[in-house]
Write a protein that holds these residues in place. Structure first.
Motif, short mmCIF file in Angstrom:
data_model
loop_
_atom_site.label_atom_id
_atom_site.label_comp_id
_atom_site.label_asym_id
_atom_site.label_seq_id
_atom_site.Cartn_x
_atom_site.Cartn_y
_atom_site.Cartn_z
N VAL A 138 -62.98 -20.52 39.59
CA VAL A 138 -63.82 -19.44 40.14
C VAL A 138 -63.89 -19.53 41.66
O VAL A 138 -63.61 -20.58 42.25
N GLU A 139 -64.27 -18.41 42.26
CA GLU A 139 -64.60 -18.38 43.69
C GLU A 139 -66.08 -18.07 43.82
O GLU A 139 -66.60 -17.20 43.12
N GLN A 185 -74.27 -18.93 37.29
CA GLN A 185 -74.50 -17.62 37.91
C GLN A 185 -76.00 -17.30 37.95
O GLN A 185 -76.51 -16.81 38.96
N ARG A 197 -72.22 -13.71 43.91
CA ARG A 197 -71.58 -13.36 42.63
C ARG A 197 -70.36 -14.27 42.43
O ARG A 197 -69.50 -14.35 43.31
N LYS A 199 -66.82 -15.13 41.10
CA LYS A 199 -65.63 -14.37 40.71
C LYS A 199 -64.71 -15.30 39.92
O LYS A 199 -64.27 -16.33 40.44
#
Length: 214
Positions: A138-139, A185, A197, A199
């Motif tokens: 994820v980023e 999250q 958020r 990603k």
């Protein structure tokens, strides 16, 4: 991560050594993915310790491939006890060679079994293990003021920071076990009033962080 489908692999290659009644036991452990790799390591150890009395070995690949050799020790006293150490610890994709320089004192079948088991266990303790599982790459973008807090939240979920890109803001590239993406999250939403958020870039089957094996 206690899923029946998860298994562990050695975290790294390692070696260890001890002496039992003047016999010297030298253990080498290697992470391997194919039989060819395992056999190459075994050949390498046999040529390095060509003057040793015994080079006993075992390897496990996946759930199905298991091979071992007592290399001249009494049957059942070396390769199989070594193999059992890895089966007990649910570790696979491993090759272990325990070399014995005979010290002139017989150890007996029980003594040999204990010594070769210890050789495998000591090497595994030195190597550590890692659990294989499904990880999400994820980023996570964040501002400089939130950076330390975000890192703490990632650590709390046992995430691994693979890369950090510093620009106007910061972008962290992180690996997380698939099931913690949502809880993370939620924490980051609270922390940033909804501005962060995650990603998801993709998923891969990979080892987690090093675990101690006692």
């Amino acid at each position: 991560m206690g899923d029946v489908n998860t298994f562990r692999i050695p975290f790294a290659a390692a070696e260890s050594e001890f002496t039992e009644k003047r016999s010297r036991f030298i253990s080498h452990l290697f992470p391997v993915e194919t039989e060819e790799e395992a056999q190459a390591h075994i050949r390498e150890m046999k040529s390095r310790y060509y003057d040793a009395r015994h080079n006993c070995w075992c390897y496990l690949l996946g759930k199905n491939v298991m091979r071992y050799s007592d290399d001249g020790e009494p049957q059942g006293t070396a390769g199989q006890p070594m193999l059992k150490v890895f089966e007990r610890e649910n570790v696979t994709n491993v090759c272990c060679v325990v070399t014995r320089y005979f010290g002139g004192i017989l150890l007996g079948a029980g003594g040999l079994t204990r010594a070769y088991s210890r050789g495998a266990k000591d090497a595994l303790s030195a190597a550590g293990a890692a659990t294989m599982g499904l990880w999400s790459r994820v980023e996570i973008p964040c501002t400089y003021p939130l950076f330390e807090r975000v890192k703490l939240e990632i650590a709390a979920q046992n995430g691994i920071v693979d890369d950090i890109v510093y620009g106007a803001d910061i972008c962290l590239r992180v690996s997380l076990t698939a099931e913690v993406v949502e809880p993370l999250q939620e924490r980051l939403t609270e922390l940033s009033a909804g501005s962060i958020r995650i990603k998801v870039l993709g998923e891969e089957f990979r080892p987690g962080p090093r675990e101690e094996v006692h």
